[in-house]
Scaffold this motif. Structure first.
Motif, PDB file in Angstrom:
ATOM      1  N   TYR A  47       7.497  22.724 -41.382  1.00 58.55           N
ATOM      2  CA  TYR A  47       8.659  22.181 -42.071  1.00 58.55           C
ATOM      3  C   TYR A  47       8.416  22.236 -43.572  1.00 58.55           C
ATOM      4  O   TYR A  47       7.346  21.829 -44.054  1.00 58.55           O
ATOM      5  N   ARG A  48       9.360  22.788 -44.277  1.00 53.84           N
ATOM      6  CA  ARG A  48       9.296  22.903 -45.735  1.00 53.84           C
ATOM      7  C   ARG A  48       7.984  23.544 -46.194  1.00 53.84           C
ATOM      8  O   ARG A  48       7.289  23.074 -47.082  1.00 53.84           O
TER       9      ARG A  48
ATOM     10  N   ASP B  23      10.169  14.285 -45.552  1.00 58.95           N
ATOM     11  CA  ASP B  23      11.057  14.227 -46.718  1.00 58.95           C
ATOM     12  C   ASP B  23      10.687  13.057 -47.632  1.00 58.95           C
ATOM     13  O   ASP B  23      10.681  13.191 -48.869  1.00 58.95           O
TER      14      ASP B  23
ATOM     15  N   GLU C  83      13.738  22.816 -49.698  1.00 56.98           N
ATOM     16  CA  GLU C  83      14.459  22.094 -48.663  1.00 56.98           C
ATOM     17  C   GLU C  83      14.732  23.021 -47.475  1.00 56.98           C
ATOM     18  O   GLU C  83      14.778  24.239 -47.622  1.00 56.98           O
ATOM     19  N   GLU C  84      14.901  22.414 -46.316  1.00 56.48           N
ATOM     20  CA  GLU C  84      15.120  23.188 -45.093  1.00 56.48           C
ATOM     21  C   GLU C  84      16.197  22.503 -44.246  1.00 56.48           C
ATOM     22  O   GLU C  84      15.923  21.949 -43.182  1.00 56.48           O
TER      23      GLU C  84
END
Length: 419
Positions: free
Chosen positions: A206-207, A295, A307-308
């Motif tokens: 993630y990210r 986040d 960001e994703e």
């Protein structure tokens, strides 16, 4: 009869035993490691052919050696993981003796230490470290009786689709093993049913950071206790095909038929609990909680990571979730094989000492057992969540080796002042 003597005997030459040997060696503790098969045998013979490590090469290793043939973010095949431990043992000059099975360990009644019966004779040791790991006896629940027309095997005995008879397959267990095996079988052209229980479902990445990194910076690897209610929750993560996030809805849309937890069997019909949607939704909640925590960490620390937003997209429920199957006639469904990805139990029957609780589980504090001179390494949650992972076992082994070295210091003083 000749009796071999050693200060510390380590049983098992997998990742736990090799880690213990490295730390004992650095502290000049005389020791011997016995392994009934080959070094890191379970990586070779008790895993399926296509298995890769669930963590990237930069993470799933010991500090002193990298995987030379792989980039930091690749997922290493199982045979190469085993080769890595062979190389590591050679690098640290670990005193490993393979092909020797430990049959029993008993405490001496008239002198310090333990007597160890092995397949090649008797050894006496002041201390014994059980480094045989958590994957000792495959568990197959007694739900479906043996039937010549139905092959039932544990995931530890699965190798590839070609070993199975023609026909559909029911995979029971939706942790990392069950998910990966079900996916491989479906991609090979099989009709696959996957029995899904409670699970955690972290993002593969993630990210621009792998989930192992996120668990590290968020303190999850070093958590010292299981969260209440999560004692029997598996984790669904994979490094297969270069690594991707496990998504049960995607598996359903791919063609795998998801069902709830396997409950009972009668007259050829398997019954499943009506908990499929609940289990998948709770897995999603777990997934989104990882994203939220990541986040928040990024914002709190001012990190410049892209960001994703697509990571929060939720696929539509596949038909098998909209109308869950609660009963399945195995013959009518063409199922000829059941693979039980249902975990393992521990087997310390050879360790005949007072190191276990009333339920037969190892009684210890960070691997130091209730029986003085006996230690455990490689067990789940030995000291933290990461204890069964390659890097985690290395740190646990360091603590055990330090405890042994301290005890040797006290014993050396006692011997120096005895008349």
């Amino acid at each position: 009869m000749t009796v071999e003597k050693i200060d510390t005997l380590v049983v098992g030459a997998g990742q736990a035993g090799i880690a213990v040997s490295e730390h004992l060696g650095s502290l000049d503790v005389p020791h011997l490691v016995l392994e009934k098969s080959r070094i890191a045998e379970r990586w070779r013979s008790e895993r399926w052919d296509s298995l890769v490590a669930n963590g990237p090469a930069w993470h799933d290793r010991f500090p002193g050696l990298t995987f030379k043939e792989f980039s930091a973010d690749e997922f290493v095949p199982k045979e190469k993981v085993a080769d890595y431990f062979v190389e590591y043992a050679k690098m640290i000059n670990a005193p490993i003796r393979t092909g020797v099975e430990v049959k029993s360990v008993v405490r001496n009644s008239d002198r310090p230490g333990f007597t160890i019966e092995t397949s090649e004779g008797v050894i006496e040791a002041n201390r014994v470290v059980a480094a045989t790991g958590p994957f000792q006896k495959p568990i197959i629940p007694a739900i479906i009786p043996a039937d010549e027309s139905l092959l039932q095997i544990h995931s530890a005995n699965y190798r590839n689709p070609e070993q199975l008879p023609d026909g559909a397959v029911l995979v029971v267990g939706a942790g990392s093993s069950g998910v990966q095996i079900a996916d491989e079988l479906q991609r090979s052209g099989r009709q696959v049913y996957l029995s899904v229980g409670p699970h955690d479902r972290p993002p593969r990445a993630y990210r621009k950071r792998d989930f192992v990194w996120w668990l590290g910076v968020l303190g999850e690897w070093d958590a010292e206790a299981v969260k209440p209610g999560a004692e029997h929750v598996t984790i669904a993560v994979t490094g297969a095909q270069g690594g991707h996030t496990v998504d049960f809805r995607a598996l359903g849309q791919q063609g795998i038929t998801l069902v709830g937890r396997t409950q009972s069997f009668k007259e050829g019909v398997v019954t499943f609990q009506p908990d499929l949607v609940e289990n998948v939704n709770r897995g999603d909640d777990n997934y989104f909680s990882y994203l939220d925590a990541a986040d928040a960490y990024i914002a709190r620390n001012g990190l410049d990571l892209p960001e994703e937003p697509d990571a929060r997209n939720r696929l539509a429920d596949p038909e098998c979730m909209l109308n869950p199957i609660l009963e399945l006639d195995l013959a009518a469904a063409g199922i000829t094989t059941i693979i039980w990805a249902t975990g393992f139990s521990q087997d310390f029957s050879w360790l005949q000492v007072n190191a276990f609780d009333a339920n037969g589980k190892p009684a210890h504090q960070r691997g130091v057992s209730s029986e003085p001179g006996v230690y455990f390494v490689g067990l789940p949650w030995l000291s933290r969540r990461g204890s069964t992972f390659i890097w985690g076992v290395w740190h646990d082994a360091k603590h055990i080796a330090g405890h042994i070295a301290t005890q040797r210091t006290y014993m050396a003083y006692q011997e120096s002042v005895e008349p």
